[in-house]
Write a protein that holds these residues in place. Sequence first.
Motif, PDB file in Angstrom:
ATOM      1  N   ARG A   9       0.829  -1.209   0.000  1.00 45.33           N
ATOM      2  CA  ARG A   9       0.000   0.000   0.000  1.00 45.33           C
ATOM      3  C   ARG A   9       0.863   1.258   0.000  1.00 45.33           C
ATOM      4  O   ARG A   9       0.566   2.225  -0.699  1.00 45.33           O
ATOM      5  CB  ARG A   9      -0.913  -0.006   1.216  1.00 45.33           C
ATOM      6  CG  ARG A   9      -1.921   1.114   1.204  1.00 45.33           C
ATOM      7  CD  ARG A   9      -2.835   1.049   2.391  1.00 45.33           C
ATOM      8  NE  ARG A   9      -3.529  -0.224   2.441  1.00 45.33           N
ATOM      9  CZ  ARG A   9      -4.222  -0.644   3.473  1.00 45.33           C
ATOM     10  NH1 ARG A   9      -4.324   0.104   4.550  1.00 45.33           N
ATOM     11  NH2 ARG A   9      -4.834  -1.810   3.445  1.00 45.33           N
ATOM     12  N   VAL A  10       1.944   1.257   0.764  1.00 49.76           N
ATOM     13  CA  VAL A  10       2.838   2.426   0.815  1.00 49.76           C
ATOM     14  C   VAL A  10       3.515   2.637  -0.528  1.00 49.76           C
ATOM     15  O   VAL A  10       3.603   3.761  -1.026  1.00 49.76           O
ATOM     16  CB  VAL A  10       3.881   2.262   1.944  1.00 49.76           C
ATOM     17  CG1 VAL A  10       5.009   3.266   1.799  1.00 49.76           C
ATOM     18  CG2 VAL A  10       3.220   2.426   3.295  1.00 49.76           C
ATOM     19  N   LEU A  11       3.992   1.559  -1.146  1.00 50.77           N
ATOM     20  CA  LEU A  11       4.676   1.704  -2.432  1.00 50.77           C
ATOM     21  C   LEU A  11       3.717   2.091  -3.546  1.00 50.77           C
ATOM     22  O   LEU A  11       4.102   2.769  -4.494  1.00 50.77           O
ATOM     23  CB  LEU A  11       5.412   0.415  -2.784  1.00 50.77           C
ATOM     24  CG  LEU A  11       6.642   0.122  -1.932  1.00 50.77           C
ATOM     25  CD1 LEU A  11       7.251  -1.215  -2.341  1.00 50.77           C
ATOM     26  CD2 LEU A  11       7.672   1.228  -2.038  1.00 50.77           C
ATOM     27  N   ALA A  12       2.465   1.673  -3.460  1.00 49.56           N
ATOM     28  CA  ALA A  12       1.489   2.004  -4.503  1.00 49.56           C
ATOM     29  C   ALA A  12       1.116   3.481  -4.462  1.00 49.56           C
ATOM     30  O   ALA A  12       0.899   4.101  -5.501  1.00 49.56           O
ATOM     31  CB  ALA A  12       0.244   1.145  -4.349  1.00 49.56           C
ATOM     32  N   THR A  13       1.037   4.059  -3.275  1.00 51.48           N
ATOM     33  CA  THR A  13       0.635   5.465  -3.160  1.00 51.48           C
ATOM     34  C   THR A  13       1.809   6.386  -2.914  1.00 51.48           C
ATOM     35  O   THR A  13       1.773   7.544  -3.312  1.00 51.48           O
ATOM     36  CB  THR A  13      -0.382   5.645  -2.021  1.00 51.48           C
ATOM     37  OG1 THR A  13       0.203   5.192  -0.812  1.00 51.48           O
ATOM     38  CG2 THR A  13      -1.647   4.878  -2.299  1.00 51.48           C
ATOM     39  N   GLY A  14       2.835   5.920  -2.256  1.00 47.19           N
ATOM     40  CA  GLY A  14       3.992   6.738  -1.937  1.00 47.19           C
ATOM     41  C   GLY A  14       3.852   7.386  -0.569  1.00 47.19           C
ATOM     42  O   GLY A  14       2.757   7.581  -0.073  1.00 47.19           O
ATOM     43  N   VAL A  15       4.973   7.692   0.031  1.00 45.07           N
ATOM     44  CA  VAL A  15       4.998   8.340   1.335  1.00 45.07           C
ATOM     45  C   VAL A  15       6.211   9.265   1.377  1.00 45.07           C
ATOM     46  O   VAL A  15       7.248   8.975   0.785  1.00 45.07           O
ATOM     47  CB  VAL A  15       5.019   7.307   2.481  1.00 45.07           C
ATOM     48  CG1 VAL A  15       6.290   6.502   2.494  1.00 45.07           C
ATOM     49  CG2 VAL A  15       4.830   7.972   3.825  1.00 45.07           C
ATOM     50  N   VAL A  16       6.059  10.404   2.021  1.00 47.76           N
ATOM     51  CA  VAL A  16       7.154  11.357   2.174  1.00 47.76           C
ATOM     52  C   VAL A  16       7.591  11.345   3.632  1.00 47.76           C
ATOM     53  O   VAL A  16       6.775  11.465   4.538  1.00 47.76           O
ATOM     54  CB  VAL A  16       6.720  12.785   1.770  1.00 47.76           C
ATOM     55  CG1 VAL A  16       7.836  13.775   2.031  1.00 47.76           C
ATOM     56  CG2 VAL A  16       6.315  12.821   0.314  1.00 47.76           C
ATOM     57  N   ILE A  17       8.882  11.186   3.837  1.00 47.59           N
ATOM     58  CA  ILE A  17       9.463  11.212   5.174  1.00 47.59           C
ATOM     59  C   ILE A  17      10.310  12.471   5.261  1.00 47.59           C
ATOM     60  O   ILE A  17      11.148  12.723   4.396  1.00 47.59           O
ATOM     61  CB  ILE A  17      10.335   9.968   5.416  1.00 47.59           C
ATOM     62  CG1 ILE A  17       9.514   8.698   5.230  1.00 47.59           C
ATOM     63  CG2 ILE A  17      10.968  10.010   6.792  1.00 47.59           C
ATOM     64  CD1 ILE A  17      10.332   7.436   5.191  1.00 47.59           C
ATOM     65  N   SER A  18      10.073  13.269   6.290  1.00 48.12           N
ATOM     66  CA  SER A  18      10.846  14.506   6.419  1.00 48.12           C
ATOM     67  C   SER A  18      11.292  14.683   7.859  1.00 48.12           C
ATOM     68  O   SER A  18      10.680  14.163   8.790  1.00 48.12           O
ATOM     69  CB  SER A  18      10.031  15.714   5.962  1.00 48.12           C
ATOM     70  OG  SER A  18       8.927  15.907   6.810  1.00 48.12           O
ATOM     71  N   GLY A  19      12.361  15.437   8.018  1.00 45.23           N
ATOM     72  CA  GLY A  19      12.880  15.704   9.357  1.00 45.23           C
ATOM     73  C   GLY A  19      13.878  16.836   9.318  1.00 45.23           C
ATOM     74  O   GLY A  19      14.411  17.200   8.269  1.00 45.23           O
ATOM     75  N   ALA A  58      12.573  12.621   2.072  1.00 41.55           N
ATOM     76  CA  ALA A  58      12.733  11.438   1.230  1.00 41.55           C
ATOM     77  C   ALA A  58      11.356  10.993   0.737  1.00 41.55           C
ATOM     78  O   ALA A  58      10.387  10.995   1.484  1.00 41.55           O
ATOM     79  CB  ALA A  58      13.393  10.311   2.013  1.00 41.55           C
ATOM     80  N   LEU A  59      11.286  10.643  -0.525  1.00 36.39           N
ATOM     81  CA  LEU A  59      10.061  10.116  -1.115  1.00 36.39           C
ATOM     82  C   LEU A  59      10.262   8.627  -1.338  1.00 36.39           C
ATOM     83  O   LEU A  59      11.216   8.217  -2.004  1.00 36.39           O
ATOM     84  CB  LEU A  59       9.766  10.811  -2.442  1.00 36.39           C
ATOM     85  CG  LEU A  59       8.614  10.247  -3.253  1.00 36.39           C
ATOM     86  CD1 LEU A  59       7.298  10.421  -2.502  1.00 36.39           C
ATOM     87  CD2 LEU A  59       8.534  10.925  -4.605  1.00 36.39           C
ATOM     88  N   VAL A  60       9.366   7.822  -0.778  1.00 31.60           N
ATOM     89  CA  VAL A  60       9.431   6.380  -0.942  1.00 31.60           C
ATOM     90  C   VAL A  60       8.191   5.962  -1.720  1.00 31.60           C
ATOM     91  O   VAL A  60       7.065   6.126  -1.252  1.00 31.60           O
ATOM     92  CB  VAL A  60       9.476   5.664   0.422  1.00 31.60           C
ATOM     93  CG1 VAL A  60       9.490   4.161   0.240  1.00 31.60           C
ATOM     94  CG2 VAL A  60      10.672   6.130   1.226  1.00 31.60           C
ATOM     95  N   ALA A  61       8.398   5.455  -2.930  1.00 36.08           N
ATOM     96  CA  ALA A  61       7.288   5.004  -3.776  1.00 36.08           C
ATOM     97  C   ALA A  61       7.843   4.099  -4.858  1.00 36.08           C
ATOM     98  O   ALA A  61       9.037   4.088  -5.140  1.00 36.08           O
ATOM     99  CB  ALA A  61       6.576   6.188  -4.409  1.00 36.08           C
ATOM    100  N   SER A  62       6.963   3.327  -5.472  1.00 34.23           N
ATOM    101  CA  SER A  62       7.396   2.491  -6.586  1.00 34.23           C
ATOM    102  C   SER A  62       7.474   3.354  -7.854  1.00 34.23           C
ATOM    103  O   SER A  62       6.849   4.411  -7.939  1.00 34.23           O
ATOM    104  CB  SER A  62       6.417   1.335  -6.796  1.00 34.23           C
ATOM    105  OG  SER A  62       5.163   1.836  -7.216  1.00 34.23           O
ATOM    106  N   VAL A  63       8.225   2.899  -8.823  1.00 34.09           N
ATOM    107  CA  VAL A  63       8.375   3.637 -10.073  1.00 34.09           C
ATOM    108  C   VAL A  63       7.033   3.729 -10.802  1.00 34.09           C
ATOM    109  O   VAL A  63       6.699   4.749 -11.383  1.00 34.09           O
ATOM    110  CB  VAL A  63       9.443   2.963 -10.964  1.00 34.09           C
ATOM    111  CG1 VAL A  63       9.526   3.646 -12.315  1.00 34.09           C
ATOM    112  CG2 VAL A  63      10.795   2.982 -10.281  1.00 34.09           C
ATOM    113  N   GLY A  64       6.239   2.688 -10.733  1.00 32.61           N
ATOM    114  CA  GLY A  64       4.930   2.691 -11.379  1.00 32.61           C
ATOM    115  C   GLY A  64       3.994   3.739 -10.807  1.00 32.61           C
ATOM    116  O   GLY A  64       3.166   4.289 -11.522  1.00 32.61           O
ATOM    117  N   ALA A  65       4.127   4.041  -9.529  1.00 33.06           N
ATOM    118  CA  ALA A  65       3.268   5.059  -8.920  1.00 33.06           C
ATOM    119  C   ALA A  65       3.683   6.459  -9.337  1.00 33.06           C
ATOM    120  O   ALA A  65       2.862   7.362  -9.372  1.00 33.06           O
ATOM    121  CB  ALA A  65       3.321   4.932  -7.392  1.00 33.06           C
ATOM    122  N   LEU A  66       4.945   6.664  -9.667  1.00 33.04           N
ATOM    123  CA  LEU A  66       5.444   7.983 -10.016  1.00 33.04           C
ATOM    124  C   LEU A  66       5.452   8.257 -11.513  1.00 33.04           C
ATOM    125  O   LEU A  66       5.424   9.414 -11.938  1.00 33.04           O
ATOM    126  CB  LEU A  66       6.861   8.167  -9.466  1.00 33.04           C
ATOM    127  CG  LEU A  66       7.002   8.112  -7.957  1.00 33.04           C
ATOM    128  CD1 LEU A  66       8.456   8.202  -7.560  1.00 33.04           C
ATOM    129  CD2 LEU A  66       6.199   9.210  -7.295  1.00 33.04           C
TER     130      LEU A  66
END
Length: 70
Positions: free
Chosen positions: A27-37, A55-63
Amino acid sequence: MTTALAPSSADDPLAYRPVALVDLLDRVLATGVVISGDITLAIAEVDLVRISLRALVASVGALAPPEDAG
């Protein structure tokens, strides 16, 4: 390996539904998630260095934009 989600409210019937780690990662890779600090290095309450991390964590297909069929 499954993880139980924390309840969002007492009235939510799906609050304690177990979720497999693989399903959560999918689910996270399908939609993507941004981690910041932010990191600040200070001495005697004087800020010397400030670092912002994102940092943006997502699959290539989602982007990737969808390809035209025609």
